[in-house]
Design a protein around this motif. Structure first.
Motif, PDB file in Angstrom:
ATOM      1  N   PHE A  53       0.816  -1.212   0.000  1.00  0.00           N
ATOM      2  CA  PHE A  53       0.000   0.000   0.000  1.00  0.00           C
ATOM      3  C   PHE A  53       0.852   1.265   0.000  1.00  0.00           C
ATOM      4  N   ASN A  54       1.887   1.299   0.819  1.00  0.00           N
ATOM      5  CA  ASN A  54       2.664   2.527   1.004  1.00  0.00           C
ATOM      6  C   ASN A  54       4.028   2.520   0.325  1.00  0.00           C
ATOM      7  N   SER A 111     -11.204   5.587   0.813  1.00  0.00           N
ATOM      8  CA  SER A 111     -10.344   5.542   1.989  1.00  0.00           C
ATOM      9  C   SER A 111     -11.003   4.771   3.126  1.00  0.00           C
ATOM     10  N   ASN A 165     -11.059   1.040   2.396  1.00  0.00           N
ATOM     11  CA  ASN A 165      -9.764   0.398   2.628  1.00  0.00           C
ATOM     12  C   ASN A 165      -9.504   0.154   4.103  1.00  0.00           C
ATOM     13  N   ILE A 213      -8.256  -3.332  -2.344  1.00  0.00           N
ATOM     14  CA  ILE A 213      -7.490  -2.294  -1.641  1.00  0.00           C
ATOM     15  C   ILE A 213      -6.542  -1.583  -2.594  1.00  0.00           C
ATOM     16  N   ASN A 236      -8.444   0.711  -4.967  1.00  0.00           N
ATOM     17  CA  ASN A 236      -8.845   1.927  -4.255  1.00  0.00           C
ATOM     18  C   ASN A 236      -7.650   2.830  -4.011  1.00  0.00           C
ATOM     19  N   ARG A 237      -6.546   2.228  -3.576  1.00  0.00           N
ATOM     20  CA  ARG A 237      -5.331   2.992  -3.301  1.00  0.00           C
ATOM     21  C   ARG A 237      -4.872   3.749  -4.542  1.00  0.00           C
ATOM     22  N   TYR A 244       1.906   9.942  -0.491  1.00  0.00           N
ATOM     23  CA  TYR A 244       1.574   8.967   0.545  1.00  0.00           C
ATOM     24  C   TYR A 244       1.457   9.606   1.926  1.00  0.00           C
ATOM     25  N   ALA A 302      -2.012  10.952   1.795  1.00  0.00           N
ATOM     26  CA  ALA A 302      -2.948   9.830   1.926  1.00  0.00           C
ATOM     27  C   ALA A 302      -3.010   9.340   3.368  1.00  0.00           C
ATOM     28  N   ASN A 303      -1.864   9.262   4.032  1.00  0.00           N
ATOM     29  CA  ASN A 303      -1.823   8.848   5.437  1.00  0.00           C
ATOM     30  C   ASN A 303      -2.594   9.814   6.314  1.00  0.00           C
TER      31      ASN A 303
END
Length: 497
Positions: free
Chosen positions: A110-111, A205, A208, A236, A239-240, A294, A297-298
């Motif tokens: 994801f990251n 978001s 997820n 996921i 969506n990400r 990211y 996003a976080n």
């Protein structure tokens, strides 16, 4: 082929490597490691755990094995820390040894090592250091954020009023309102609730956050080679990808009108730092586009889901326990009357403040906590924990610690009140975790919870839908990365203040 059949086939295929996976060096055998249930080959202790409510299983295990114990999630070893004293000792008093984030396969996918939440080493330090500075500058815990929150409350109140006391699901409006606070801090402006791009970002978001806590994704984290069979993992990533693309489009628009001397939000600050690094010829700078995307996003995900879920729990608890809601109404009416609540009022609203804290404690939206990893070999409470071992500070065991709370499993605002009715802080109140990995948005979340909750309770009385009694309101959580209320409807009946 079902996941169960896939897993059984895998066990048969991997039996030859069982001894390798569970072997111990002769030197390690002499060291006392945390106790725990005996793991089975390949699958570890997964038959002993309920992955739909993993935090409950682990809390039960702590009663048998003590405040520090070992479980195997498949072949992966995890040391669980349970209870306030143990978690505090590790995260606060031994912070450097437990500071790394354990990055499982899903978080790695994801990251990709970028951002704040799921990175380690110099990247994590640089991004956390960066994020704290502009978040403070743009109002985290300051009057700037208070004004933003109060402005957003007016929009949310209007949405609630539109239902004219009839039942509705408040998930969307509450989530949009909370998300707009972090959006204003990050981008410099809020979104209209009907904005389709905004709605899509919020929904993806939130989806997820639920999918990441699903049993199938937990299975993927144990056995990464199952990825082609894990539908939720693929959802996921879809969506990400979409959310990152949407963030990138917003960033590009901001970049077109960037003025480094007049930053509008976190994104502008990052772009200004990036430009400065490029102009100075700095090599290996952490201020690059991937870290920006990211990190945003976080902040967007972490700044929305937990606070929105806590507020929704708060309204549900008020409908469930009307006698407590009545006391909140009485205190707000007596102290504030009809004017807008502000942060300065919190010290004069001890009961309301205690109720908000009790909502956080009992709702326990981050029940599992987020896994850490040891940065070196550690001897902790007489047990040896090898460098790189996954360590889980079990927050549910802290917020429900029977040694710290008089009635840990009931909604009791008196946990935060003295005999004179004054608010008291409790050391074991750790909903944001503790130590070096404590939530960067803690002060902002506290402000949001107080202002949203007190303002909405000032104007609305929350009740179950017609024909539903308080006893019938379901407090069973939906388990994802966070614990959210079961889908429900409430009535928000306007009050005359």
């Amino acid at each position: 082929m079902s996941l169960v059949n896939v897993l059984l086939c895998a066990v048969l295929m991997l039996l030859p490597v069982v001894m390798l996976l569970f072997s111990r060096s002769s030197s390690q055998k002499k060291l006392k490691e945390p106790p725990g249930p005996k793991p089975l080959p390949i699958i570890g202790n997964i038959l002993d755990l309920d992955f739909k409510r993993l935090y409950v299983s682990l809390c039960s295990m702590s009663k048998k094995y003590g405040p520090i114990f070992t479980v195997y999630l498949g072949p992966k070893k995890m040391v669980v820390l349970a209870g306030y004293e143990t978690v505090k000792q590790a995260l606060v008093h031994r912070a450097e040894e437990f500071e790394d984030r354990d990055i499982n396969p899903m978080f790695s996918d994801f990251n990709q090592g970028h951002g704040i939440l799921f990175s380690n080493g110099e990247n994590w330090k640089a991004m956390r250091r960066f994020a704290l500075s502009p978040l403070r500058d743009f109002g985290m815990g300051k009057r700037g954020s208070e004004e933003r929150i109060i402005d957003e409350i007016q929009y949310l109140k209007e949405v609630f009023k539109q239902f004219k006391g009839k039942p509705f699901d408040n998930t969307g409006p509450v989530t949009y309102a909370v998300s707009n606070i972090i959006s204003a801090i990050v981008y410099g402006s809020r979104f209209d609730y009907s904005d389709p791009v905004f709605q899509d970002m919020v929904h993806r978001s939130s989806a997820n956050m639920k999918l990441m806590g699903s049993p199938s994704v937990q299975l993927y984290n144990m056995f990464p080679w199952l990825r082609s069979w894990i539908k939720n993992r693929n959802l996921i990533m879809i969506n990400r990808g979409q959310v990152i693309n949407q963030i990138n489009e917003l960033v590009e628009k901001l970049q077109e009108s960037l003025n480094p001397q007049d930053c509008r939000g976190v994104v502008d600050c990052f772009l200004a730092q990036q430009k400065k690094a490029e102009e100075s010829g700095e090599k290996n700078s952490f201020f690059h586009r991937q870290n920006l995307l990211y990190t945003v996003a976080n902040l967007f995900g972490a700044g929305t889901d937990t606070t929105a879920a806590t507020l929704r729990w708060g309204f549900l608890f008020m409908a469930k326990y009307p006698h407590i809601q009545d006391r909140v109404h009485e205190e707000i009416d007596r102290v504030i009357g009809g004017r807008q609540p502000v942060m300065e009022d919190r010290k004069n609203l001890p009961y309301t403040d205690a109720v908000i804290h009790e909502v956080q404690r009992l709702a326990d939206v981050s029940a599992l906590g987020v896994p850490h990893s040891t940065t070196c070999d550690v001897t902790f409470q007489g047990y040896f924990i090898k460098k790189g071992t996954t360590v889980l500070p079990l927050l549910a065991s802290v917020l429900n610690d029977e040694n710290e709370w008089e009635s840990p499993h009931t909604f009791n605002p008196a946990h935060f009140l003295d005999k004179q009715g004054r608010f008291v802080k409790k050391d074991a109140f750790l909903p944001f975790s503790a130590g070096r990995r404590i939530c960067v948005g803690e002060s902002l979340a506290k402000m949001e919870l107080f202002l949203f909750f007190s303002s909405l309770l000032q104007h609305f009385h929350f009740t179950p839908p017609p024909g539903v009694t308080e006893d019938q309101l379901d407090l069973t959580p939906v388990v994802g990365t966070t614990l959210t209320p079961t889908p429900h409807e409430l009535c928000a009946v306007s009050r005359i203040v």
